[in-house]
Design a protein around this motif. Structure first.
Motif, short mmCIF file in Angstrom:
data_model
loop_
_atom_site.label_atom_id
_atom_site.label_comp_id
_atom_site.label_asym_id
_atom_site.label_seq_id
_atom_site.Cartn_x
_atom_site.Cartn_y
_atom_site.Cartn_z
N LYS A 21 0.83 -1.22 0.00
CA LYS A 21 0.00 0.00 0.00
C LYS A 21 0.86 1.26 0.00
O LYS A 21 0.43 2.32 -0.46
CB LYS A 21 -0.93 -0.01 1.22
CG LYS A 21 -2.08 -0.98 1.05
CD LYS A 21 -3.12 -0.82 2.14
CE LYS A 21 -4.18 -1.90 1.97
NZ LYS A 21 -4.63 -2.46 3.23
N ALA A 22 2.06 1.17 0.53
CA ALA A 22 2.99 2.31 0.52
C ALA A 22 4.09 2.07 -0.51
O ALA A 22 5.20 2.61 -0.38
CB ALA A 22 3.58 2.51 1.90
N LEU A 23 3.78 1.28 -1.53
CA LEU A 23 4.75 0.94 -2.59
C LEU A 23 6.06 0.43 -1.98
O LEU A 23 7.15 0.73 -2.47
CB LEU A 23 4.98 2.13 -3.52
CG LEU A 23 3.72 2.68 -4.23
CD1 LEU A 23 4.07 3.83 -5.16
CD2 LEU A 23 3.01 1.57 -5.02
N ASN A 24 5.92 -0.35 -0.89
CA ASN A 24 7.06 -1.02 -0.22
C ASN A 24 8.11 -0.03 0.27
O ASN A 24 9.32 -0.35 0.29
CB ASN A 24 7.68 -2.09 -1.14
CG ASN A 24 6.64 -3.08 -1.62
OD1 ASN A 24 5.81 -3.52 -0.82
ND2 ASN A 24 6.65 -3.43 -2.89
N ALA A 25 7.65 1.18 0.64
CA ALA A 25 8.59 2.20 1.14
C ALA A 25 9.31 1.68 2.38
O ALA A 25 8.76 0.94 3.20
CB ALA A 25 7.85 3.49 1.46
N ALA A 61 9.61 2.22 -3.19
CA ALA A 61 9.54 3.64 -3.58
C ALA A 61 10.44 4.53 -2.72
O ALA A 61 10.26 5.75 -2.72
CB ALA A 61 8.10 4.13 -3.53
N GLY A 62 11.38 3.93 -1.99
CA GLY A 62 12.34 4.74 -1.25
C GLY A 62 12.07 4.77 0.22
O GLY A 62 11.22 4.04 0.73
N GLY A 108 15.77 5.27 -1.55
CA GLY A 108 16.34 4.15 -0.78
C GLY A 108 16.14 2.80 -1.46
O GLY A 108 16.95 1.89 -1.27
N GLY A 109 15.08 2.66 -2.25
CA GLY A 109 14.85 1.40 -2.98
C GLY A 109 15.90 1.19 -4.04
O GLY A 109 16.45 0.09 -4.22
N LEU A 129 16.89 8.39 -8.40
CA LEU A 129 17.22 8.95 -7.09
C LEU A 129 16.59 10.34 -7.06
O LEU A 129 17.26 11.34 -7.35
CB LEU A 129 18.74 8.99 -6.90
CG LEU A 129 19.41 7.62 -6.77
CD1 LEU A 129 20.94 7.74 -6.79
CD2 LEU A 129 18.95 6.89 -5.50
N PRO A 130 15.28 10.42 -6.71
CA PRO A 130 14.56 11.70 -6.83
C PRO A 130 14.67 12.60 -5.59
O PRO A 130 13.91 13.56 -5.46
CB PRO A 130 13.11 11.24 -7.02
CG PRO A 130 13.03 9.96 -6.28
CD PRO A 130 14.39 9.33 -6.33
N GLU A 131 15.62 12.30 -4.68
CA GLU A 131 15.71 13.06 -3.42
C GLU A 131 15.81 14.56 -3.64
O GLU A 131 15.31 15.35 -2.84
CB GLU A 131 16.92 12.58 -2.60
CG GLU A 131 16.73 11.22 -1.93
CD GLU A 131 17.12 10.04 -2.80
OE1 GLU A 131 17.23 10.19 -4.05
OE2 GLU A 131 17.30 8.94 -2.24
#
Ligand code: CO8
Length: 256
Positions: A21-25, A61-62, A108-109, A129-131
């Motif tokens: 549900k949280a895109l495996n964050a 998703a990070g 992080g992913g 790496l969209p940080e």
């Protein structure tokens, strides 16, 4: 390990990040779960560890952005260092690792995937790496591993633009080793079998030698290679491999 599943399929340990549900964050708990799962895999007889994400949308998703706000400076440093150390265990882990990127791999992913020995991806995978878009920079190893994998100029462009890299580009620039057709896990296991058939000592020594190449001068790297190569010669597997060649039969490696 509520948000992580550790399963076994044939010779593979499979670590599934399980927060679809949280895109495996990567919550802080999930990073701790990964560390605990690695403890378990380290003492098992698995011949490779495969990471993937639950569901069909995301590998990971990070970092969990909702947890990142309001951290004190010391908590920030502590959690970043723990994440870095956890992922860095894969560099010298006794068995090789493969990130099976089955959808989004951001932040992080992507850093977890970059710490693995290999990355393979489904055709719909999207990486980056969209940080920078959050006013941040990567903190789980991205600024160090991405340039080692694809070169400084490409890494700078990807990190400073925060853009998304599609699976086809990732394969072209060497960020992923293969695009997975058909069932992703079956295809990933077939990819991994190209090396799990060999002895673990030689696989570890080869990995260590290649990782040194990114960190040392050519002279130091060649010295390290000579030492590691000498160690490889001392193994029973090397005796078996060379005897099998002479006898014209398949080698039977015993990981010793
Ligand atoms: N953290 C928390 N929740 C997330 C995250 C995340 N990184 N990504 C997605 N989610 C959640 C969404 O909030 C949403 O939840 P809800 O349904 O409750 O609103 C659910 O997952 C689905 O996401 P979307 O609705 O956004 O799905 P879309 O298909 O529209 O978009 C994207 C998918 C493009 C992947 C989008 O979700 C996105 O951009 N996510 C954020 C990606 C990102 O910026 N990742 C980098 C995070 S920073 C980081 O990783 C730094 C690592 C080092 C940190 C050091 C820590 C101490």
């Amino acid at each position: 390990m509520a948000d992580l599943e550790l399963t076994r399929r044939e010779e593979f340990a499979i670590i599934t990040l399980n927060r679809p549900k949280a895109l495996n964050a990567l919550s802080f708990q999930l990073v701790r779960d990964i560390a605990a799962a690695l403890d378990e895999v380290e003492t098992s007889d698995a011949r490779a560890v495969l990471f993937t994400g639950a569901g069909d949308r995301a590998f990971c998703a990070g970092a969990d952005i909702k947890e990142l706000t309001g951290l004190t400076l010391s908590n920030q440093k502590r959690t970043t260092t723990f994440g870095q150390r956890t992922f860095a265990r894969l560099d010298s882990f006794p068995i090789p690792s493969v990130a099976v990127i089955n959808g989004y791999a951001f932040g992080g992913g992507m850093e977890l995937a970059s710490a693995c020995t290999f990355r393979v991806a489904t055709p719909n995978a999207k990486m980056g790496l969209p940080e920078i878009k959050l006013g941040l920079i990567p903190g789980y190893g991205g600024t160090q591993r991405l340039p080692r994998l694809i070169g400084q100029a490409r890494a700078l462009e990807i990190i400073m633009s925060g853009r998304t890299v599609e699976a086809s580009e990732a394969e072209r620039i060497g960020l992923v080793s293969a695009i997975l057709e058909g069932d992703a896990m079956d295809a990933a296991m077939a990819f991994a079998r190209t090396f799990t058939c060999y002895g673990l000592p030689a696989l570890s020594l080869a990995r260590e030698a290649v990782l040194r190449a990114g960190e040392t001068s050519l002279d130091e790297g060649l010295n390290a290679e000579a030492d590691l190569n000498t160690l490889a010669f001392q193994t029973e597997d090397a005796k078996e491999g060379m005897a099998a060649f002479t006898d014209k039969r398949p080698a039977v490696f015993k990981d010793v």
